[in-house]
Design a protein around this motif. Structure first.
Motif, PDB file in Angstrom:
ATOM      1  N   ARG A 155       0.824  -1.389   0.154  1.00 35.44           N
ATOM      2  CA  ARG A 155      -0.199   0.149  -0.227  1.00 35.44           C
ATOM      3  C   ARG A 155       1.197   1.437   0.216  1.00 35.44           C
ATOM      4  NH1 ARG A 155      -3.594   2.903   4.200  1.00 35.44           N
ATOM      5  NH2 ARG A 155      -5.366   3.324   3.088  1.00 35.44           N
ATOM      6  N   GLU A 195      -8.713   8.074  -4.509  1.00 37.39           N
ATOM      7  CA  GLU A 195      -9.446   9.494  -5.174  1.00 37.39           C
ATOM      8  C   GLU A 195      -8.208  10.070  -4.742  1.00 37.39           C
ATOM      9  OE1 GLU A 195     -11.215   7.444  -2.475  1.00 37.39           O
ATOM     10  OE2 GLU A 195     -12.864   6.978  -4.034  1.00 37.39           O
ATOM     11  N   LEU A 196      -6.706   9.547  -4.331  1.00 32.87           N
ATOM     12  CA  LEU A 196      -5.786  10.097  -3.650  1.00 32.87           C
ATOM     13  C   LEU A 196      -5.443  11.732  -4.355  1.00 32.87           C
ATOM     14  CD1 LEU A 196      -3.528  10.764  -1.855  1.00 32.87           C
ATOM     15  CD2 LEU A 196      -2.532   8.719  -2.563  1.00 32.87           C
ATOM     16  N   VAL A 215     -10.183  13.485   3.659  1.00 31.57           N
ATOM     17  CA  VAL A 215     -10.028  12.267   4.148  1.00 31.57           C
ATOM     18  C   VAL A 215     -10.389  11.865   2.723  1.00 31.57           C
ATOM     19  CG1 VAL A 215     -10.572  10.312   5.356  1.00 31.57           C
ATOM     20  CG2 VAL A 215     -10.021  12.026   6.191  1.00 31.57           C
ATOM     21  N   CYS A 216      -9.486  10.846   1.724  1.00 31.95           N
ATOM     22  CA  CYS A 216      -9.815   9.979   1.326  1.00 31.95           C
ATOM     23  C   CYS A 216      -9.046   8.233   0.664  1.00 31.95           C
ATOM     24  CB  CYS A 216      -9.443  10.768  -0.096  1.00 31.95           C
ATOM     25  SG  CYS A 216      -7.366  10.701  -0.413  1.00 31.95           S
ATOM     26  N   GLY A 217     -10.207   7.473  -0.031  1.00 33.29           N
ATOM     27  CA  GLY A 217      -8.917   6.325  -0.354  1.00 33.29           C
ATOM     28  C   GLY A 217      -8.252   6.669  -1.490  1.00 33.29           C
ATOM     29  N   TRP A 262      -1.013   8.737   6.552  1.00 31.78           N
ATOM     30  CA  TRP A 262      -2.182   7.949   6.126  1.00 31.78           C
ATOM     31  C   TRP A 262      -1.788   6.190   7.166  1.00 31.78           C
ATOM     32  CZ3 TRP A 262       1.684   8.939   3.320  1.00 31.78           C
ATOM     33  CH2 TRP A 262       2.917   7.836   3.002  1.00 31.78           C
ATOM     34  N   ARG A 305      -3.693   1.149   7.060  1.00 35.35           N
ATOM     35  CA  ARG A 305      -5.120   0.255   6.850  1.00 35.35           C
ATOM     36  C   ARG A 305      -6.020   1.686   6.781  1.00 35.35           C
ATOM     37  NH1 ARG A 305      -5.960  -5.721   9.361  1.00 35.35           N
ATOM     38  NH2 ARG A 305      -4.207  -6.374   8.128  1.00 35.35           N
ATOM     39  N   GLY A 306      -6.931   2.067   6.294  1.00 34.81           N
ATOM     40  CA  GLY A 306      -7.605   3.000   6.372  1.00 34.81           C
ATOM     41  C   GLY A 306      -7.616   4.457   5.444  1.00 34.81           C
ATOM     42  N   ASP A 307      -8.492   5.152   5.459  1.00 38.47           N
ATOM     43  CA  ASP A 307      -8.174   6.234   4.961  1.00 38.47           C
ATOM     44  C   ASP A 307      -7.197   6.982   4.648  1.00 38.47           C
ATOM     45  OD1 ASP A 307     -10.912   6.359   3.805  1.00 38.47           O
ATOM     46  OD2 ASP A 307     -11.911   7.054   5.678  1.00 38.47           O
ATOM     47  N   ILE A 308      -6.437   7.895   3.856  1.00 35.33           N
ATOM     48  CA  ILE A 308      -5.614   8.895   3.535  1.00 35.33           C
ATOM     49  C   ILE A 308      -5.768  10.141   3.898  1.00 35.33           C
ATOM     50  CG2 ILE A 308      -3.728   9.761   2.327  1.00 35.33           C
ATOM     51  CD1 ILE A 308      -4.586   6.978   0.591  1.00 35.33           C
ATOM     52  N   ALA A 309      -5.439  11.531   4.516  1.00 37.39           N
ATOM     53  CA  ALA A 309      -5.783  12.253   5.056  1.00 37.39           C
ATOM     54  C   ALA A 309      -4.519  12.949   4.439  1.00 37.39           C
ATOM     55  CB  ALA A 309      -5.681  13.001   7.013  1.00 37.39           C
TER      56      ALA A 309
END
Length: 75
Positions: free
Chosen positions: A2, A65-66, A60-62, A43, A46-50
């Motif tokens: 990731r 969508e980054l 915040v996005c996945g 980040w 795991r989880g979303d990216i800020a």
């Protein structure tokens, strides 16, 4: 894996070219982040990216969508 995907997406922007990843242990796990000027992308494994610009709140996005969010924030 990731982390590599996130880095590849960020390196498409010249502002992030050659940026250094910093890692900090936190209660939620290992927090990783990259800075480019006043933009901070952070980040966990795991989880979303800020994405934070200056002192503003995080967007915040996945991972999908980054690129879109970063291009909107940078421009």
């Amino acid at each position: 894996m990731r982390d590599k995907s996130i880095l590849e997406k960020l390196k498409a922007f010249r502002e992030f070219d050659g940026a250094i990843i910093n890692r900090y242990q936190s209660r939620e796990g290992l927090l990783k982040f990259i800075t480019a000027g006043n933009v901070i992308v952070k980040w966990y494994s795991r989880g979303d990216i800020a994405i934070q610009v200056g002192d503003n709140d995080d967007a915040v996005c996945g991972i999908r969508e980054l690129s879109d969010v970063v291009s909107e924030v940078i421009s």
